[in-house]
Design a protein around this motif. Structure first.
Motif, PDB file in Angstrom:
ATOM      1  N   VAL A 199      11.931  -0.818  18.544  1.00 21.78           N
ATOM      2  CA  VAL A 199      11.770   0.620  18.803  1.00 21.78           C
ATOM      3  C   VAL A 199      13.100   1.316  18.517  1.00 21.78           C
ATOM      4  O   VAL A 199      14.160   0.848  18.950  1.00 21.78           O
ATOM      5  CB  VAL A 199      11.354   0.881  20.263  1.00 21.78           C
ATOM      6  N   ALA A 200      13.041   2.396  17.774  1.00 19.21           N
ATOM      7  CA  ALA A 200      14.216   3.240  17.557  1.00 19.21           C
ATOM      8  C   ALA A 200      13.790   4.687  17.721  1.00 19.21           C
ATOM      9  O   ALA A 200      12.714   5.075  17.263  1.00 19.21           O
ATOM     10  CB  ALA A 200      14.809   3.007  16.164  1.00 19.21           C
ATOM     11  N   TYR A 201      14.615   5.473  18.379  1.00 23.70           N
ATOM     12  CA  TYR A 201      14.252   6.883  18.560  1.00 23.70           C
ATOM     13  C   TYR A 201      15.416   7.793  18.208  1.00 23.70           C
ATOM     14  O   TYR A 201      16.587   7.408  18.322  1.00 23.70           O
ATOM     15  CB  TYR A 201      13.759   7.152  19.981  1.00 23.70           C
ATOM     16  N   ASP A 202      15.064   8.991  17.734  1.00 26.24           N
ATOM     17  CA  ASP A 202      16.067  10.013  17.484  1.00 26.24           C
ATOM     18  C   ASP A 202      16.507  10.586  18.827  1.00 26.24           C
ATOM     19  O   ASP A 202      15.692  11.103  19.599  1.00 26.24           O
ATOM     20  CB  ASP A 202      15.489  11.141  16.622  1.00 26.24           C
ATOM     21  N   VAL A 203      17.793  10.478  19.116  1.00 30.61           N
ATOM     22  CA  VAL A 203      18.342  11.077  20.333  1.00 30.61           C
ATOM     23  C   VAL A 203      18.067  12.583  20.306  1.00 30.61           C
ATOM     24  O   VAL A 203      18.004  13.204  19.232  1.00 30.61           O
ATOM     25  CB  VAL A 203      19.853  10.783  20.419  1.00 30.61           C
ATOM     26  N   ARG A 204      17.883  13.176  21.470  1.00 35.72           N
ATOM     27  CA  ARG A 204      17.597  14.628  21.537  1.00 35.72           C
ATOM     28  C   ARG A 204      18.553  15.424  20.640  1.00 35.72           C
ATOM     29  O   ARG A 204      19.761  15.175  20.610  1.00 35.72           O
ATOM     30  CB  ARG A 204      17.668  15.132  22.980  1.00 35.72           C
ATOM     31  N   GLY A 205      17.975  16.363  19.895  1.00 34.28           N
ATOM     32  CA  GLY A 205      18.770  17.189  19.000  1.00 34.28           C
ATOM     33  C   GLY A 205      19.088  16.551  17.668  1.00 34.28           C
ATOM     34  O   GLY A 205      19.799  17.152  16.857  1.00 34.28           O
ATOM     35  N   HIS A 206      18.575  15.340  17.429  1.00 35.58           N
ATOM     36  CA  HIS A 206      18.859  14.623  16.191  1.00 35.58           C
ATOM     37  C   HIS A 206      17.556  14.272  15.472  1.00 35.58           C
ATOM     38  O   HIS A 206      16.504  14.119  16.109  1.00 35.58           O
ATOM     39  CB  HIS A 206      19.630  13.333  16.478  1.00 35.58           C
ATOM     40  N   VAL A 260      19.484   2.370  19.920  1.00 31.02           N
ATOM     41  CA  VAL A 260      19.943   3.749  20.156  1.00 31.02           C
ATOM     42  C   VAL A 260      21.128   4.036  19.236  1.00 31.02           C
ATOM     43  O   VAL A 260      22.144   3.337  19.285  1.00 31.02           O
ATOM     44  CB  VAL A 260      20.327   3.976  21.627  1.00 31.02           C
ATOM     45  N   HIS A 261      20.995   5.059  18.399  1.00 28.89           N
ATOM     46  CA  HIS A 261      22.001   5.361  17.385  1.00 28.89           C
ATOM     47  C   HIS A 261      23.168   6.156  17.952  1.00 28.89           C
ATOM     48  O   HIS A 261      23.129   6.683  19.061  1.00 28.89           O
ATOM     49  CB  HIS A 261      21.353   6.133  16.226  1.00 28.89           C
ATOM     50  N   GLY A 262      24.217   6.254  17.120  1.00 25.64           N
ATOM     51  CA  GLY A 262      25.423   6.965  17.520  1.00 25.64           C
ATOM     52  C   GLY A 262      25.551   8.322  16.852  1.00 25.64           C
ATOM     53  O   GLY A 262      24.574   8.923  16.416  1.00 25.64           O
ATOM     54  N   TYR A 263      26.794   8.793  16.769  1.00 28.41           N
ATOM     55  CA  TYR A 263      27.113  10.117  16.222  1.00 28.41           C
ATOM     56  C   TYR A 263      27.835   9.961  14.895  1.00 28.41           C
ATOM     57  O   TYR A 263      28.753   9.133  14.802  1.00 28.41           O
ATOM     58  CB  TYR A 263      28.013  10.874  17.207  1.00 28.41           C
ATOM     59  N   PRO A 264      27.463  10.726  13.870  1.00 27.77           N
ATOM     60  CA  PRO A 264      26.436  11.755  13.788  1.00 27.77           C
ATOM     61  C   PRO A 264      25.171  11.217  13.103  1.00 27.77           C
ATOM     62  O   PRO A 264      24.781  11.697  12.033  1.00 27.77           O
ATOM     63  CB  PRO A 264      27.110  12.817  12.925  1.00 27.77           C
ATOM     64  N   VAL A 323      12.208  18.470  26.080  1.00 35.77           N
ATOM     65  CA  VAL A 323      12.504  17.885  24.768  1.00 35.77           C
ATOM     66  C   VAL A 323      11.393  16.932  24.354  1.00 35.77           C
ATOM     67  O   VAL A 323      10.781  16.258  25.186  1.00 35.77           O
ATOM     68  CB  VAL A 323      13.862  17.141  24.823  1.00 35.77           C
ATOM     69  N   GLU A 324      11.141  16.867  23.045  1.00 33.59           N
ATOM     70  CA  GLU A 324      10.177  15.920  22.495  1.00 33.59           C
ATOM     71  C   GLU A 324      10.914  14.975  21.550  1.00 33.59           C
ATOM     72  O   GLU A 324      11.570  15.426  20.602  1.00 33.59           O
ATOM     73  CB  GLU A 324       9.068  16.665  21.748  1.00 33.59           C
ATOM     74  N   LEU A 325      10.808  13.677  21.809  1.00 31.56           N
ATOM     75  CA  LEU A 325      11.535  12.680  21.037  1.00 31.56           C
ATOM     76  C   LEU A 325      10.634  12.046  19.984  1.00 31.56           C
ATOM     77  O   LEU A 325       9.465  11.765  20.242  1.00 31.56           O
ATOM     78  CB  LEU A 325      12.067  11.574  21.953  1.00 31.56           C
ATOM     79  N   CYS A 326      11.207  11.798  18.800  1.00 36.52           N
ATOM     80  CA  CYS A 326      10.511  11.081  17.743  1.00 36.52           C
ATOM     81  C   CYS A 326      10.852   9.596  17.869  1.00 36.52           C
ATOM     82  O   CYS A 326      12.024   9.208  17.778  1.00 36.52           O
ATOM     83  CB  CYS A 326      10.925  11.612  16.373  1.00 36.52           C
ATOM     84  N   VAL A 327       9.829   8.784  18.080  1.00 39.68           N
ATOM     85  CA  VAL A 327      10.011   7.352  18.352  1.00 39.68           C
ATOM     86  C   VAL A 327       9.297   6.551  17.272  1.00 39.68           C
ATOM     87  O   VAL A 327       8.128   6.813  16.959  1.00 39.68           O
ATOM     88  CB  VAL A 327       9.441   6.985  19.743  1.00 39.68           C
ATOM     89  N   ALA A 328       9.984   5.589  16.677  1.00 40.67           N
ATOM     90  CA  ALA A 328       9.404   4.723  15.647  1.00 40.67           C
ATOM     91  C   ALA A 328       9.317   3.295  16.182  1.00 40.67           C
ATOM     92  O   ALA A 328      10.223   2.830  16.871  1.00 40.67           O
ATOM     93  CB  ALA A 328      10.246   4.755  14.380  1.00 40.67           C
ATOM     94  N   GLU A 329       8.226   2.605  15.834  1.00 42.11           N
ATOM     95  CA  GLU A 329       8.002   1.236  16.301  1.00 42.11           C
ATOM     96  C   GLU A 329       7.636   0.326  15.131  1.00 42.11           C
ATOM     97  O   GLU A 329       6.921   0.725  14.226  1.00 42.11           O
ATOM     98  CB  GLU A 329       6.858   1.194  17.317  1.00 42.11           C
ATOM     99  N   LEU A 330       8.138  -0.891  15.189  1.00 42.22           N
ATOM    100  CA  LEU A 330       7.819  -1.923  14.213  1.00 42.22           C
ATOM    101  C   LEU A 330       7.527  -3.217  14.957  1.00 42.22           C
ATOM    102  O   LEU A 330       8.028  -3.431  16.053  1.00 42.22           O
ATOM    103  CB  LEU A 330       8.990  -2.138  13.255  1.00 42.22           C
ATOM    104  N   GLY A 331       6.745  -4.089  14.359  1.00 40.88           N
ATOM    105  CA  GLY A 331       6.483  -5.387  14.954  1.00 40.88           C
ATOM    106  C   GLY A 331       5.370  -5.356  15.977  1.00 40.88           C
ATOM    107  O   GLY A 331       4.757  -4.323  16.257  1.00 40.88           O
ATOM    108  N   ASP A 332       5.128  -6.519  16.555  1.00 35.38           N
ATOM    109  CA  ASP A 332       4.022  -6.746  17.489  1.00 35.38           C
ATOM    110  C   ASP A 332       4.391  -6.241  18.885  1.00 35.38           C
ATOM    111  O   ASP A 332       5.345  -6.744  19.494  1.00 35.38           O
ATOM    112  CB  ASP A 332       3.726  -8.248  17.538  1.00 35.38           C
TER     113      ASP A 332
END
Length: 256
Positions: free
Chosen positions: A59-66, A35-39, A17-26
Motif C-alpha cells: 500500500v502506498a498513499y499520497d500524503v495530504r496535499g500531495h 510513506v513517501h518524503g518531500y517533495p 482531506v481525501e487521500l489517494c491510496v494505491a494497492e498491489l498484491g494479495d
C-alpha cells in the motif's frame, strides 16, 4: 506516471482531506504501507512496490496535499504530525482493519513513521517500522539538546555539520518564497536536477504534481520542526520493532 500497472486505487477520507491510496498484491498477505518524503508522491515507491508485491499486500498513499490527495484548508496548521497520524490510521483501518501493518518511511515519510510508532494511539496498529533517512523530531531534539548542554569539540562539530546540511529547512520556513520558487523555475528544473545529481532518468520521475506537492509540503516543516524541537516529547519510545536504514551518501542528513 502511475504507481504500477495494475495497481488498485481507492479514496480514503480523513477529516476534511481525501487521500489517494494505491494497492498491489494479495490483500490476504501481510500489509506493507509505504510513506513517501518531500517533495515526493507515492510514485517514488514504484520500483520498491514492484519488488514487494509478490510477497506482500503493498500500500502506498499520497500524503495530504500531495499527488492526487486533497490539501487541507487552510494550509497553515493542516500538516501537523497529529493530523498526519490521523491519516495513517485511516489508511491502515481501510486496507488492513484486522491486522497491524508493516510501515516503511523515507525522508518525511520516515519522520511521520517515527510519530506513528511512538504515540500511544497507534499502539497495536504497527507490526514493524523501517526508517530510511528520516529521524524522529523528538529524538533529534534530544540529540541536539545534549550537545548544547554538554558541548565538546566533537559534539559542536556534529551540530555545525548537521546545521550546514539542513540549510534548506531554514529556507522552507521563509514565507511565500519557497512556494514561488517551486511553482516557478525550481519546479521546472527539478527533473534535470534529479537526473544530474540522483541519476534518475528524466521522464521516470517526478510526477506532474511536483510543483504543488512541494509548495504544500513546505508546511510539513513549518507546522512541526520548530514546535517539536523546542519541546521534544520525553517518552517517544517505539512500541514496535524498528529497522534503521542509514544511507551513507545522504546529502542532507548525517549518519549521526
Amino acid at each position: 506516471m502511475t504507481l504500477l500497472t495494475g495497481a488498485r486505487e481507492r479514496r480514503v477520507r480523513t477529516g476534511e482531506v481525501e487521500l489517494c491510496v494505491a494497492e498491489l498484491g494479495d490483500p490476504g498477505r501481510p500489509t506493507v504501507v509505504l510513506v513517501h518524503g518531500y517533495p515526493d508522491s507515492k510514485e517514488v515507491w514504484s520500483e520498491v512496490a514492484a519488488r514487494l508485491a509478490g510477497r506482500f499486500h503493498v500500500v502506498a498513499y499520497d500524503v495530504r496535499g500531495h499527488g492526487r490527495s486533497t490539501a487541507p484548508r487552510p494550509l497553515r496548521g493542516g500538516f501537523t504530525l497529529e493530523k498526519l497520524t490521523d491519516d495513517f490510521l485511516a489508511v491502515a483501518d481501510a486496507v488492513s482493519p484486522d491486522r497491524p501493518v508493516h510501515l516503511v518511511g523515507h525522508d518525511w515519510g520516515s519522520v511521520q513513521g517515527w510519530e506513528f510508532t511512538t504515540v500511544e494511539r497507534t499502539e497495536g496498529r504497527v507490526a514493524s517500522f523501517t526508517s530510511v533517512s528520516g529521524p524522529s523530531l523528538d529524538h533529534f531534539g534530544h540529540w541536539r539538546d545534549r550537545r548544547l548542554k554538554r558541548p565538546t569539540p566533537r559534539r559542536v562539530a556534529q551540530l555545525l555539520g548537521q546545521g550546514a546540511r539542513s540549510w534548506y529547512v531554514y529556507l522552507l520556513h521563509t514565507p511565500v518564497l519557497p512556494e514561488l520558487a517551486w511553482r516557478g523555475p525550481l519546479g521546472k528544473r527539478w527533473p534535470r536536477v534529479l537526473e544530474r545529481v540522483e541519476k534518475v532518468p528524466r521522464g521516470d520521475y517526478p510526477t506532474s504534481s511536483l510543483a504543488s506537492d512541494a509548495a504544500h509540503g513546505a508546511w510539513l516543516y513549518r507546522d512541526n520542526v520548530r514546535p517539536r524541537l523546542r519541546d521534544p516529547r520525553p517518552d517517544a519510545y517505539a512500541h514496535a520493532p524498528v529497522q534503521l536504514v542509514t544511507p551513507l551518501g545522504d546529502r542532507f542528513l548525517s549518519e549521526r
